[in-house]
Design a protein around this motif. Structure first.
Motif, PDB file in Angstrom:
ATOM      1  N   PHE A 215       0.837  -1.200   0.000  1.00 49.29           N
ATOM      2  CA  PHE A 215       0.000   0.000   0.000  1.00 49.29           C
ATOM      3  C   PHE A 215       0.873   1.251   0.000  1.00 49.29           C
ATOM      4  CE2 PHE A 215       0.816  -0.835   4.458  1.00 49.29           C
ATOM      5  CZ  PHE A 215       0.990   0.424   5.022  1.00 49.29           C
ATOM      6  N   THR A 216       0.260   2.350  -0.467  1.00 49.01           N
ATOM      7  CA  THR A 216       0.853   3.674  -0.381  1.00 49.01           C
ATOM      8  C   THR A 216      -0.163   4.567   0.323  1.00 49.01           C
ATOM      9  OG1 THR A 216      -0.093   4.482  -2.464  1.00 49.01           O
ATOM     10  CG2 THR A 216       1.987   3.262  -2.604  1.00 49.01           C
ATOM     11  N   ASN A 217       0.062   5.854   0.302  1.00 45.11           N
ATOM     12  CA  ASN A 217      -0.909   6.769   0.899  1.00 45.11           C
ATOM     13  C   ASN A 217      -2.209   6.829   0.100  1.00 45.11           C
ATOM     14  OD1 ASN A 217       0.824   7.391   2.955  1.00 45.11           O
ATOM     15  ND2 ASN A 217       1.467   9.357   2.107  1.00 45.11           N
ATOM     16  N   ASP A 218      -2.153   6.405  -1.155  1.00 48.58           N
ATOM     17  CA  ASP A 218      -3.312   6.556  -2.030  1.00 48.58           C
ATOM     18  C   ASP A 218      -3.893   5.244  -2.544  1.00 48.58           C
ATOM     19  OD1 ASP A 218      -3.132   9.479  -2.110  1.00 48.58           O
ATOM     20  OD2 ASP A 218      -1.292   9.130  -3.255  1.00 48.58           O
ATOM     21  N   LEU A 219      -3.101   4.172  -2.493  1.00 47.70           N
ATOM     22  CA  LEU A 219      -3.546   2.925  -3.111  1.00 47.70           C
ATOM     23  C   LEU A 219      -3.221   1.717  -2.243  1.00 47.70           C
ATOM     24  CD1 LEU A 219      -2.378   3.407  -6.820  1.00 47.70           C
ATOM     25  CD2 LEU A 219      -4.741   3.426  -6.010  1.00 47.70           C
ATOM     26  N   ILE A 220      -4.061   0.689  -2.391  1.00 51.02           N
ATOM     27  CA  ILE A 220      -3.806  -0.622  -1.794  1.00 51.02           C
ATOM     28  C   ILE A 220      -3.763  -1.629  -2.930  1.00 51.02           C
ATOM     29  CG2 ILE A 220      -4.904  -2.491  -0.491  1.00 51.02           C
ATOM     30  CD1 ILE A 220      -5.821  -0.409   1.522  1.00 51.02           C
ATOM     31  N   GLU A 221      -2.792  -2.508  -2.883  1.00 50.24           N
ATOM     32  CA  GLU A 221      -2.666  -3.531  -3.924  1.00 50.24           C
ATOM     33  C   GLU A 221      -3.062  -4.888  -3.370  1.00 50.24           C
ATOM     34  OE1 GLU A 221       0.642  -5.299  -7.092  1.00 50.24           O
ATOM     35  OE2 GLU A 221       1.211  -3.751  -5.635  1.00 50.24           O
ATOM     36  N   ILE A 222      -4.010  -5.520  -4.056  1.00 52.91           N
ATOM     37  CA  ILE A 222      -4.441  -6.880  -3.721  1.00 52.91           C
ATOM     38  C   ILE A 222      -4.390  -7.682  -5.011  1.00 52.91           C
ATOM     39  CG2 ILE A 222      -6.348  -8.335  -2.951  1.00 52.91           C
ATOM     40  CD1 ILE A 222      -7.259  -6.136  -1.132  1.00 52.91           C
ATOM     41  N   ASN A 223      -3.521  -8.670  -5.051  1.00 49.11           N
ATOM     42  CA  ASN A 223      -3.241  -9.389  -6.296  1.00 49.11           C
ATOM     43  C   ASN A 223      -2.869  -8.363  -7.367  1.00 49.11           C
ATOM     44  OD1 ASN A 223      -3.730 -11.723  -4.944  1.00 49.11           O
ATOM     45  ND2 ASN A 223      -5.671 -12.192  -5.937  1.00 49.11           N
ATOM     46  N   ALA A 224      -3.591  -8.328  -8.487  1.00 44.72           N
ATOM     47  CA  ALA A 224      -3.269  -7.362  -9.542  1.00 44.72           C
ATOM     48  C   ALA A 224      -4.143  -6.112  -9.461  1.00 44.72           C
ATOM     49  CB  ALA A 224      -3.429  -8.013 -10.916  1.00 44.72           C
ATOM     50  N   ALA A 225      -5.049  -6.071  -8.496  1.00 42.57           N
ATOM     51  CA  ALA A 225      -5.979  -4.944  -8.395  1.00 42.57           C
ATOM     52  C   ALA A 225      -5.398  -3.827  -7.533  1.00 42.57           C
ATOM     53  CB  ALA A 225      -7.298  -5.415  -7.792  1.00 42.57           C
ATOM     54  N   GLU A 226      -5.641  -2.597  -7.956  1.00 45.99           N
ATOM     55  CA  GLU A 226      -5.243  -1.421  -7.189  1.00 45.99           C
ATOM     56  C   GLU A 226      -6.495  -0.750  -6.647  1.00 45.99           C
ATOM     57  OE1 GLU A 226      -2.854   1.013  -9.757  1.00 45.99           O
ATOM     58  OE2 GLU A 226      -1.018  -0.097  -9.255  1.00 45.99           O
ATOM     59  N   ILE A 227      -6.627  -0.712  -5.324  1.00 41.39           N
ATOM     60  CA  ILE A 227      -7.813  -0.183  -4.647  1.00 41.39           C
ATOM     61  C   ILE A 227      -7.497   1.214  -4.126  1.00 41.39           C
ATOM     62  CG2 ILE A 227      -9.564  -0.647  -2.909  1.00 41.39           C
ATOM     63  CD1 ILE A 227      -9.220  -2.905  -4.975  1.00 41.39           C
ATOM     64  N   PRO A 228      -8.302   2.214  -4.473  1.00 37.52           N
ATOM     65  CA  PRO A 228      -8.010   3.578  -4.001  1.00 37.52           C
ATOM     66  C   PRO A 228      -8.291   3.744  -2.510  1.00 37.52           C
ATOM     67  CG  PRO A 228     -10.100   3.535  -5.181  1.00 37.52           C
ATOM     68  CD  PRO A 228      -9.492   2.168  -5.350  1.00 37.52           C
ATOM     69  N   ILE A 229      -7.540   4.639  -1.886  1.00 37.77           N
ATOM     70  CA  ILE A 229      -7.802   5.044  -0.501  1.00 37.77           C
ATOM     71  C   ILE A 229      -8.376   6.462  -0.564  1.00 37.77           C
ATOM     72  CG2 ILE A 229      -6.818   5.522   1.766  1.00 37.77           C
ATOM     73  CD1 ILE A 229      -4.591   3.561   1.136  1.00 37.77           C
ATOM     74  N   GLY A 230      -9.635   6.615  -0.169  1.00 41.67           N
ATOM     75  CA  GLY A 230     -10.288   7.919  -0.231  1.00 41.67           C
ATOM     76  C   GLY A 230      -9.783   8.865   0.845  1.00 41.67           C
ATOM     77  N   LYS A 231      -9.877  10.146   0.580  1.00 41.16           N
ATOM     78  CA  LYS A 231      -9.387  11.151   1.522  1.00 41.16           C
ATOM     79  C   LYS A 231     -10.059  11.029   2.886  1.00 41.16           C
ATOM     80  CE  LYS A 231      -8.137  14.644  -1.938  1.00 41.16           C
ATOM     81  NZ  LYS A 231      -8.397  16.020  -2.436  1.00 41.16           N
ATOM     82  N   LEU A 232     -11.365  10.756   2.892  1.00 37.56           N
ATOM     83  CA  LEU A 232     -12.094  10.669   4.156  1.00 37.56           C
ATOM     84  C   LEU A 232     -11.693   9.435   4.973  1.00 37.56           C
ATOM     85  CD1 LEU A 232     -15.695  11.729   3.022  1.00 37.56           C
ATOM     86  CD2 LEU A 232     -14.003  13.105   4.230  1.00 37.56           C
ATOM     87  N   TYR A 233     -11.131   8.441   4.295  1.00 34.45           N
ATOM     88  CA  TYR A 233     -10.798   7.179   4.969  1.00 34.45           C
ATOM     89  C   TYR A 233      -9.302   7.043   5.229  1.00 34.45           C
ATOM     90  CZ  TYR A 233     -15.513   5.935   3.452  1.00 34.45           C
ATOM     91  OH  TYR A 233     -16.874   5.919   3.242  1.00 34.45           O
ATOM     92  N   ARG A 234      -8.485   7.936   4.652  1.00 37.74           N
ATOM     93  CA  ARG A 234      -7.031   7.755   4.641  1.00 37.74           C
ATOM     94  C   ARG A 234      -6.430   7.636   6.038  1.00 37.74           C
ATOM     95  NH1 ARG A 234      -4.778  11.912   1.010  1.00 37.74           N
ATOM     96  NH2 ARG A 234      -5.470  10.412  -0.552  1.00 37.74           N
ATOM     97  N   ASN A 235      -6.772   8.560   6.931  1.00 33.72           N
ATOM     98  CA  ASN A 235      -6.162   8.529   8.256  1.00 33.72           C
ATOM     99  C   ASN A 235      -6.440   7.220   8.988  1.00 33.72           C
ATOM    100  OD1 ASN A 235      -5.055  11.061   7.947  1.00 33.72           O
ATOM    101  ND2 ASN A 235      -6.723  12.141   8.986  1.00 33.72           N
TER     102      ASN A 235
END
Length: 242
Positions: A215-235
């Motif tokens: 994961f990064t501050n903006d994305l989570i990787e699961i297998n080949a999928a990249e899942i966004p991390i929304g601003k409201l959920y980031r913290n």
């Protein structure tokens, strides 16, 4: 201490998997007694003429006669808990003075809460039978939910879920075994899942924590999928993962 009288229950639902879920839950509560099951309202009407019932778990959408109209035909109905996959029927259910409204797929804790609402004194809530110790494999087999898809209730093992994606009026559940699409809100799905196993990362995504590869501050990787991390959920997400 006097023995509690058994609460005589009837399940009315046209879908066998949905009846199976409620049947299993009833068996786990010692004060509930399952007296019968009916696949439609016409059968239920005949059954009620022959048996005394204290509580009905009643599906709303059924062939021939739906649950709400069936309930309106009863002069002195027993207590009723509606079960349905369609949340838009909730208001009509409460107008009929039903005890509670369970949204499919029904969780056991929500089922127990509804039954307690109907019968248990505040000082002595109903409790499930103590379960024997189980192996890890047995516990895994109990960790599942049902989703309505392809006109049937499909069992999904929680450890198999990779992530869940909202698609307007539908939700896509991506698992190690394949993908299921069901007409349901992502918020209702979230309420069925353990916070220890799953995390909401975006208004449109829920991920299985143990399936996160990176994961990064903006994305989570699961297998080949990249899942966004929304601003409201980031913290909250970053705090959980770090």
């Amino acid at each position: 201490m006097h023995e509690l009288k058994a609460i005589r229950c009837l399940i009315v639902d046209d879908e066998p998997p949905a009846r199976e879920v409620i049947r299993r839950y009833v068996v786990e509560v010692p004060t509930l007694q399952l007296v019968g099951e009916c696949a439609n309202a016409v059968q239920a009407l005949t059954f009620l003429q022959q048996q005394t019932i204290d509580l009905i778990f009643l599906d709303i959408r059924m062939p021939q006669l739906d649950g709400t109209n069936f309930l309106k035909t009863l002069k002195n109905p027993p207590r009723v808990i509606f079960t349905t996959a369609y949340p838009e029927y909730a208001l009509e259910g409460y107008e009929l003075d039903v005890v509670d409204y369970l949204l499919k797929p029904v969780r056991f804790d929500r089922f127990l809460k509804a039954v307690n609402k109907a019968y248990a004194p505040a000082s002595q809530p109903l409790a499930p039978m103590p379960a024997p110790e189980t192996t890890l494999e047995e516990k895994r087999n109990e960790s599942f939910v049902y989703f309505r898809a392809d006109r049937k209730m499909q069992k999904v093992m929680l450890p198999d879920i990779l992530y869940i994606e909202s698609m307007k009026d539908y939700v896509k559940i991506v698992t190690t075994q394949g993908t299921i699409i069901t007409k349901q809100s992502i918020t209702s799905v979230e309420s069925m899942l353990s916070e220890k196993q799953f995390v909401r990362t975006h208004r449109s995504f829920i991920v299985a924590i143990d399936k996160i590869k990176s994961f990064t501050n903006d994305l989570i990787e699961i297998n080949a999928a990249e899942i966004p991390i929304g601003k409201l959920y980031r913290n909250g997400v970053l705090k959980l993962l770090t």
